[in-house]
Each structure stands twice: as structure tokens, then as C-alpha cells.
Design a protein around this motif. Structure first.
Motif, PDB file in Angstrom:
ATOM      1  N   LEU A  42       0.844  -1.192   0.000  1.00  0.00           N
ATOM      2  CA  LEU A  42       0.000   0.000   0.000  1.00  0.00           C
ATOM      3  C   LEU A  42       0.880   1.242   0.000  1.00  0.00           C
ATOM      4  N   SER A  43       0.659   2.100  -0.980  1.00  0.00           N
ATOM      5  CA  SER A  43       1.362   3.370  -1.060  1.00  0.00           C
ATOM      6  C   SER A  43       0.429   4.503  -0.682  1.00  0.00           C
ATOM      7  N   LEU A  52      -0.842   3.529  11.605  1.00  0.00           N
ATOM      8  CA  LEU A  52      -1.982   3.073  12.404  1.00  0.00           C
ATOM      9  C   LEU A  52      -2.588   1.809  11.803  1.00  0.00           C
ATOM     10  N   LEU A  53      -2.642   1.733  10.484  1.00  0.00           N
ATOM     11  CA  LEU A  53      -3.144   0.523   9.826  1.00  0.00           C
ATOM     12  C   LEU A  53      -2.252  -0.674  10.145  1.00  0.00           C
ATOM     13  N   ILE A  54      -0.938  -0.487  10.064  1.00  0.00           N
ATOM     14  CA  ILE A  54       0.001  -1.556  10.415  1.00  0.00           C
ATOM     15  C   ILE A  54      -0.215  -1.993  11.860  1.00  0.00           C
ATOM     16  N   SER A  55      -0.395  -1.028  12.752  1.00  0.00           N
ATOM     17  CA  SER A  55      -0.614  -1.335  14.170  1.00  0.00           C
ATOM     18  C   SER A  55      -1.918  -2.088  14.380  1.00  0.00           C
ATOM     19  N   THR A  56      -2.948  -1.740  13.616  1.00  0.00           N
ATOM     20  CA  THR A  56      -4.231  -2.444  13.700  1.00  0.00           C
ATOM     21  C   THR A  56      -4.083  -3.886  13.238  1.00  0.00           C
ATOM     22  N   ILE A 146       4.382 -10.809   8.478  1.00  0.00           N
ATOM     23  CA  ILE A 146       5.423  -9.808   8.267  1.00  0.00           C
ATOM     24  C   ILE A 146       4.773  -8.469   7.972  1.00  0.00           C
ATOM     25  N   LEU A 147       5.069  -7.460   8.786  1.00  0.00           N
ATOM     26  CA  LEU A 147       4.530  -6.113   8.591  1.00  0.00           C
ATOM     27  C   LEU A 147       5.699  -5.143   8.489  1.00  0.00           C
ATOM     28  N   VAL A 148       5.826  -4.460   7.353  1.00  0.00           N
ATOM     29  CA  VAL A 148       6.924  -3.521   7.128  1.00  0.00           C
ATOM     30  C   VAL A 148       6.343  -2.135   6.874  1.00  0.00           C
ATOM     31  N   ASP A 149       6.657  -1.203   7.761  1.00  0.00           N
ATOM     32  CA  ASP A 149       6.160   0.167   7.649  1.00  0.00           C
ATOM     33  C   ASP A 149       7.235   1.056   7.030  1.00  0.00           C
ATOM     34  N   LEU A 191       3.317  -4.500   3.236  1.00  0.00           N
ATOM     35  CA  LEU A 191       4.319  -3.446   3.195  1.00  0.00           C
ATOM     36  C   LEU A 191       3.659  -2.121   2.862  1.00  0.00           C
ATOM     37  N   THR A 192       4.107  -1.066   3.522  1.00  0.00           N
ATOM     38  CA  THR A 192       3.643   0.267   3.172  1.00  0.00           C
ATOM     39  C   THR A 192       4.835   1.114   2.747  1.00  0.00           C
TER      40      THR A 192
END
Length: 245
Positions: A42-43, A52-56, A146-149, A191-192
Motif C-alpha cells: 500500500l502506497s 496506524l493501519l500496520i498497528s491495527t 510480516i509487517l513492514v512500515d 508493506l507500506t
């Protein structure tokens, strides 16, 4: 006078929910996202709700059901399985030398190794990342999230410096490239970033990574839409209108 407590500058979902801050419910879109795919990019511009989306997502995959009470997710999700989550936030660093990125990645790996162990044979950053994912999957009995901010922040900060740009690209190519060979160990990858660098292997190698940046189904997953503004902030808008007149 509005009784809402606004989460100004707060990007942590758990803090918002436990602190009684006002939250516009995005969890139906989160549920749709996690139930219809596994690999996403997501860009969005900075300060647009990506963190906040990653944290959710992190709270959801950690099975923190209590944080979703009263939200759409509470009715939608029935299972609440807890998964091992590896959250990498590349936003909190100044990337001005090759070592700055390596130190940031090493710091994350050290924290994960405290939980899932390490192997002396794993020398490189990529090898350590691969080992952590495999051990997390084995120890927890569940696939890994896997969450990459802000995956692209090092590359963005190196624009104009070709040598530094190449160093960051080579480091990230090897690091993100680990994900391609570990599909069987991964539950969800998200990934963002601000932009999409074609030469970083995350996009070359992970051809299953779905770019939802311009997908109308997820247009409202970050930020506040005009409809949400009108639905949730009528008293505040009326006060603002009076003050502006």
C-alpha cells in the motif's frame, strides 16, 4: 462541547483503544483484506494513517480480541488465532550511511532473536531473517506475519546519492528477497511506503504482492473520507464554521 478525545499524533491502535480515544472504524476493511489475500503493498503519502493501519493489523494477528470490542471486527472474526508477528518500522531512522540501514535491520533482528533464538551459522542479515521466520513458525505452530512500515524510506533518503542508493538497494534486495523462498512459512505480508521502487526485489521477486494503492475497494482504509468526516464530526464542523465566520 464535544466529548471526543482525539488521538492527535498517536499511531498505535492499542493505545487508542485502551485510552478511550476517538477511532473511525476501519476494521471491516482490515477483515476483508486479511481474508481475501496474503501479500499486499500500500502506497500513501506520509501522515496518512499507514502506521496506524500496520498497528491495527498487528493487534488483529496477535489475537487481541478485547481491542476490537464494539468495532466491526468483533462481529466478523470468529476464530481469533494468534500468529507470530514480525513488525519492522523503517520510519524511525536517518539513513545517511550504508551502516545506518544495516544497524536498523540488525536492531530489529536482535529483538526477534531474543524471542525466537539464533544460530551461529546465520551470518548475514538475510540469513538471520530467514532463520527467525522459520523458528518462529516452528515454535509457535503458526505461519508468520510480516509487517513492514515505510519500506522505502532508506531509498527515498538516498535520492541524489547514487552510491548510497545502490548500497541500500543491495541490502534491501537480499533482505526482502528472503520472503520469496518462505511462502510456506508465511501467513500474511504487508508493506507500506510512499512510492514503489521497481528495482528492489520485493516487487521483482514477489510477483504475488498485490498493490492495493489504487484499488477502489481499499480507498478508505487509511485516513478519513469526506463521508466519514460528515458522519462523525458534525458538532465539531458546526463549531468551526461559527468560528470561521
Amino acid at each position: 462541547m464535544s466529548g471526543k478525545i482525539y488521538p492527535i499524533g498517536i499511531q498505535n491502535f492499542e493505545k487508542i483503544r485502551k485510552g478511550g480515544y476517538f477511532y473511525i472504524d476501519k476494521t471491516a476493511l482490515v477483515y476483508q483484506l486479511v481474508k481475501t489475500g496474503s501479500y499486499y503493498f500500500l502506497s500513501r503519502p506520509r501522515r496518512f494513517g499507514k502506521s496506524l493501519l500496520i498497528s491495527t493489523l498487528e493487534a488483529y494477528f496477535q489475537g487481541k480480541r478485547e481491542l476490537f470490542e464494539g468495532l466491526a471486527m468483533e462481529k466478523l472474526e470468529k476464530d481469533w488465532v494468534k500468529y507470530p508477528v514480525l513488525h519492522l518500522d523503517l520510519n524511525t531512522e536517518k539513513y545517511d550511511t550504508p551502516e545506518s540501514l544495516e544497524n536498523k535491520l540488525n536492531g530489529a533482528l536482535v529483538e526477534w532473536e531474543k524471542i525466537y533464538g539464533e544460530e551461529p551459522s546465520e551470518k548475514s542479515l538475510a540469513m538471520r531473517f530467514e532463520g527467525i521466520i522459520k523458528r518462529a513458525c516452528q515454535q509457535e505452530g503458526q505461519s508468520v506475519v510480516i509487517l513492514v512500515d515505510e519500506y522505502d524510506k532508506p531509498m527515498l533518503q538516498a535520492i541524489g546519492d547514487d552510491a548510497l542508493q545502490k548500497s541500500f538497494r543491495d541490502t534491501l534486495k537480499a533482505f526482502y528477497g528472503v520472503l520469496k523462498s518462505l511462502d510456506g512459512h508465511l501467513k500474511f505480508v504487508f508493506l507500506t511506503g510512499v512510492t514503489k521502487f521497481a528495482h528492489v526485489s520485493v516487487f521483482n521477486d514477489l510477483n504475488q504482492l498485490v498493490d492495493i494503492s489504487m484499488n477502489s475497494d481499499y480507498a478508505a482504509i487509511c485516513g478519513i473520507t469526506s463521508e466519514e468526516l460528515r458522519s462523525n464530526f458534525i458538532p465539531e464542523l458546526e463549531v468551526l464554521s461559527l468560528e470561521m465566520n
